[in-house]
Design an enzyme around this catalytic site. Structure first.
Site, PDB file in Angstrom:
ATOM      1  N   LEU A  35       0.816  -1.228   0.000  1.00 57.46           N
ATOM      2  CA  LEU A  35       0.000   0.000   0.000  1.00 57.46           C
ATOM      3  C   LEU A  35       0.847   1.274   0.000  1.00 57.46           C
ATOM      4  O   LEU A  35       0.395   2.326   0.438  1.00 57.46           O
ATOM      5  CB  LEU A  35      -0.988   0.011   1.184  1.00 57.46           C
ATOM      6  CG  LEU A  35      -1.940  -1.189   1.260  1.00 57.46           C
ATOM      7  CD1 LEU A  35      -2.804  -1.108   2.519  1.00 57.46           C
ATOM      8  CD2 LEU A  35      -2.817  -1.276   0.010  1.00 57.46           C
ATOM      9  N   ASP A  60       5.333  -6.301   2.481  1.00 54.40           N
ATOM     10  CA  ASP A  60       6.400  -5.647   1.724  1.00 54.40           C
ATOM     11  C   ASP A  60       7.366  -6.741   1.272  1.00 54.40           C
ATOM     12  O   ASP A  60       7.908  -7.479   2.105  1.00 54.40           O
ATOM     13  CB  ASP A  60       7.125  -4.625   2.614  1.00 54.40           C
ATOM     14  CG  ASP A  60       8.077  -3.745   1.820  1.00 54.40           C
ATOM     15  OD1 ASP A  60       8.777  -4.276   0.938  1.00 54.40           O
ATOM     16  OD2 ASP A  60       8.130  -2.532   2.104  1.00 54.40           O
ATOM     17  N   PHE A  83       3.380  -7.317 -10.107  1.00 54.40           N
ATOM     18  CA  PHE A  83       3.291  -5.893 -10.450  1.00 54.40           C
ATOM     19  C   PHE A  83       4.083  -5.006  -9.492  1.00 54.40           C
ATOM     20  O   PHE A  83       4.487  -3.916  -9.862  1.00 54.40           O
ATOM     21  CB  PHE A  83       1.829  -5.421 -10.399  1.00 54.40           C
ATOM     22  CG  PHE A  83       0.929  -6.007 -11.437  1.00 54.40           C
ATOM     23  CD1 PHE A  83       0.990  -5.588 -12.757  1.00 54.40           C
ATOM     24  CD2 PHE A  83       0.005  -6.985 -11.101  1.00 54.40           C
ATOM     25  CE1 PHE A  83       0.152  -6.121 -13.719  1.00 54.40           C
ATOM     26  CE2 PHE A  83      -0.840  -7.532 -12.052  1.00 54.40           C
ATOM     27  CZ  PHE A  83      -0.770  -7.098 -13.363  1.00 54.40           C
ATOM     28  N   ALA A  84       4.250  -5.463  -8.246  1.00 50.20           N
ATOM     29  CA  ALA A  84       4.742  -4.591  -7.180  1.00 50.20           C
ATOM     30  C   ALA A  84       6.119  -4.008  -7.492  1.00 50.20           C
ATOM     31  O   ALA A  84       7.091  -4.739  -7.607  1.00 50.20           O
ATOM     32  CB  ALA A  84       4.800  -5.371  -5.863  1.00 50.20           C
ATOM     33  N   LYS A  87       7.693   3.036  -9.749  1.00 49.91           N
ATOM     34  CA  LYS A  87       7.573   3.136 -11.209  1.00 49.91           C
ATOM     35  C   LYS A  87       7.722   4.549 -11.790  1.00 49.91           C
ATOM     36  O   LYS A  87       7.359   4.782 -12.935  1.00 49.91           O
ATOM     37  CB  LYS A  87       6.232   2.548 -11.655  1.00 49.91           C
ATOM     38  CG  LYS A  87       5.023   3.278 -11.070  1.00 49.91           C
ATOM     39  CD  LYS A  87       3.720   2.761 -11.635  1.00 49.91           C
ATOM     40  CE  LYS A  87       2.551   3.636 -11.203  1.00 49.91           C
ATOM     41  NZ  LYS A  87       1.282   3.226 -11.818  1.00 49.91           N
ATOM     42  N   SER A 127       8.476  -3.291 -18.975  1.00 45.86           N
ATOM     43  CA  SER A 127       8.284  -1.948 -19.531  1.00 45.86           C
ATOM     44  C   SER A 127       9.048  -1.786 -20.834  1.00 45.86           C
ATOM     45  O   SER A 127      10.118  -2.385 -21.018  1.00 45.86           O
ATOM     46  CB  SER A 127       8.795  -0.921 -18.509  1.00 45.86           C
ATOM     47  OG  SER A 127       8.970   0.341 -19.093  1.00 45.86           O
ATOM     48  N   TYR A 152      14.755   3.455 -13.002  1.00 49.53           N
ATOM     49  CA  TYR A 152      13.509   2.676 -13.075  1.00 49.53           C
ATOM     50  C   TYR A 152      13.574   1.693 -14.234  1.00 49.53           C
ATOM     51  O   TYR A 152      13.346   0.489 -14.078  1.00 49.53           O
ATOM     52  CB  TYR A 152      12.287   3.595 -13.247  1.00 49.53           C
ATOM     53  CG  TYR A 152      11.101   2.865 -13.817  1.00 49.53           C
ATOM     54  CD1 TYR A 152      10.401   1.948 -13.039  1.00 49.53           C
ATOM     55  CD2 TYR A 152      10.723   3.048 -15.142  1.00 49.53           C
ATOM     56  CE1 TYR A 152       9.340   1.237 -13.572  1.00 49.53           C
ATOM     57  CE2 TYR A 152       9.656   2.334 -15.680  1.00 49.53           C
ATOM     58  CZ  TYR A 152       8.974   1.430 -14.904  1.00 49.53           C
ATOM     59  OH  TYR A 152       7.936   0.711 -15.433  1.00 49.53           O
ATOM     60  N   LYS A 156      13.947  -2.659 -14.426  1.00 44.22           N
ATOM     61  CA  LYS A 156      13.125  -3.607 -15.195  1.00 44.22           C
ATOM     62  C   LYS A 156      14.004  -4.486 -16.089  1.00 44.22           C
ATOM     63  O   LYS A 156      13.773  -5.693 -16.233  1.00 44.22           O
ATOM     64  CB  LYS A 156      12.097  -2.855 -16.042  1.00 44.22           C
ATOM     65  CG  LYS A 156      11.006  -2.166 -15.246  1.00 44.22           C
ATOM     66  CD  LYS A 156      10.097  -3.162 -14.554  1.00 44.22           C
ATOM     67  CE  LYS A 156       8.929  -2.509 -13.856  1.00 44.22           C
ATOM     68  NZ  LYS A 156       8.087  -3.474 -13.126  1.00 44.22           N
ATOM     69  N   ARG A 298      12.473  16.493 -18.991  1.00 41.83           N
ATOM     70  CA  ARG A 298      12.586  15.727 -17.748  1.00 41.83           C
ATOM     71  C   ARG A 298      13.671  14.667 -17.926  1.00 41.83           C
ATOM     72  O   ARG A 298      13.745  14.001 -18.957  1.00 41.83           O
ATOM     73  CB  ARG A 298      11.239  15.055 -17.452  1.00 41.83           C
ATOM     74  CG  ARG A 298      11.159  14.314 -16.155  1.00 41.83           C
ATOM     75  CD  ARG A 298       9.744  13.870 -15.868  1.00 41.83           C
ATOM     76  NE  ARG A 298       9.204  13.014 -16.938  1.00 41.83           N
ATOM     77  CZ  ARG A 298       7.994  12.475 -16.915  1.00 41.83           C
ATOM     78  NH1 ARG A 298       7.188  12.729 -15.913  1.00 41.83           N
ATOM     79  NH2 ARG A 298       7.585  11.716 -17.910  1.00 41.83           N
ATOM     80  N   GLY A 300      15.665  11.384 -18.098  1.00 46.14           N
ATOM     81  CA  GLY A 300      15.293   9.990 -18.311  1.00 46.14           C
ATOM     82  C   GLY A 300      14.298   9.763 -19.432  1.00 46.14           C
ATOM     83  O   GLY A 300      14.019   8.620 -19.804  1.00 46.14           O
TER      84      GLY A 300
END
Length: 342
Positions: A35, A60, A83-84, A87, A127, A152, A156, A298, A300
């Site tokens: 959460l 966690d 999915f956790a 991101k 991704s 990020y 992945k 931005r 990245g």
């Protein structure tokens, strides 16, 4: 008997939509989520949509002991959909260690626990950032992965390599990595959608929050890219199309239809839209005028990303078919409902 599926990050944006479709396809779902960027009340919305409440466990993944205790007690999972993860591209550039620790430690703990308790099927939420700055477009799975421009994206890429190594070392373990382009939109019910904490990192919630008055203005990060109007181009895909692909990939795994222990597939529409095109379409579809300002690039971000998703069409019998107008309409309905509830 129903197949039991463990969904990590199942209270999040893509996770919750996938949980809905899993339940509607008669899977028994358990959600694991810490959460950190989602709300537990999503569980109630899932029940309202499907008539069934998924089992929820707060956990966690960085806490290996807690995770192992959960899998020891809750036995019989047939597969994991993972999915956790953190991101946000910009945040990862500012705080790379947080991203590597969360995204990679969490994955390694999950894989080690899955191996210990003989859960042999994994779908990984990857991704398009794993392709780095592409040398050719559209991007197919034949494009080599490169060092992405953000921690990020690199988390992945490294995660995929870890999963691939495990699949090579263990004949019983199989995985499919689904490389998303840019998910937007919300469930047709308007009961679940993207609700990030703080200032959104993704374009669509930034647009809808600006339109509803939560943000003073939308910042457009750069208009000097080598694109048709100078703003970055992305392949936007409806989150419900994305969720459908996960269910089909899961069926491929469970039915042992894979051609190798580790497969990768792109999920996108094959169409690219610039930031300014999305803004203009939003204004036309919703009749809402957006206050936006062009600012510097931005860190990245790459100029252009759009998919060749023919492999997923061929192997999963899946195709993204919802339009940009539909994505925008559903996002706007969701934003308005969400603000009334909060």
């Amino acid at each position: 008997m129903k197949n039991k599926i463990l969904v990590t990050g199942g209270c999040g944006y893509i996770g919750s939509h996938t949980v809905v479709q899993l339940i509607e396809n008669n899977f028994e779902v358990t959600i694991l989520d810490n959460l950190s960027n989602s709300q537990e009340n999503v569980i109630d919305s899932i029940k309202e949509i499907t008539g069934r409440k998924p089992y929820f466990l707060k956990c966690d993944l960085k806490n290996l002991k807690h995770l192992e205790n959960i899998l020891k007690y809750h036995k019989g999972f047939d597969a994991i959909i993972h999915f956790a993860a953190h991101k946000a591209v910009g945040e990862s550039v500012q705080n790379p260690l947080m991203y590597y620790q969360n995204n990679l430690t969490g994955l390694i703990n999950l894989l080690a626990s899955a191996k210990k308790y003989k859960i042999d099927n994994l779908i990984f939420s990857s991704s398009a950032t794993v392709y780095g700055k592409p040398k050719s477009l559209p991007i197919s799975e034949k494009n080599k992965t490169q060092r992405p421009s953000s921690p990020y994206g690199n988390s992945k890429k490294v995660a995929e390599e870890i999963i691939e190594d495990l699949a090579a070392a263990s004949k019983d373990f199989s995985a499919i990595s689904l490389r998303y382009f840019n998910p937007i939109g919300a469930h047709k019910s308007g009961l679940i959608g993207e609700l990030p904490t703080g200032i959104p990192n993704n374009l669509m919630p930034y647009i809808t929050q600006t339109a509803i008055g939560l943000r003073e203005k939308l910042m457009v990060y750069g208009n000097d890219y080598p694109t048709k109007d100078g703003t970055p181009i992305r392949d936007y895909i409806h989150v419900e199309d994305l969720a459908d692909a996960h269910v089909k990939a899961l069926s491929r795994l469970l039915n042992k239809n894979q051609e190798s222990n580790f497969e990768v597939m792109n999920l996108g529409t094959g169409n690219g839209f610039s930031v300014l095109e999305v803004i203009k379409t939003f204004e036309e579809v919703t009749q809402q005028k957006l206050n936006y300002e062009i600012t510097q690039r931005r860190a990245g971000d790459v100029p252009e990303l759009y998919a060749d998703a023919k492999l997923a069409e061929e192997k999963l019998n899946w195709k993204a078919d919802r339009t940009l107008d539909e994505m925008i309409k559903s996002s706007w309905v969701w934003e308005q409902k969400a603000r009334k509830q909060s």
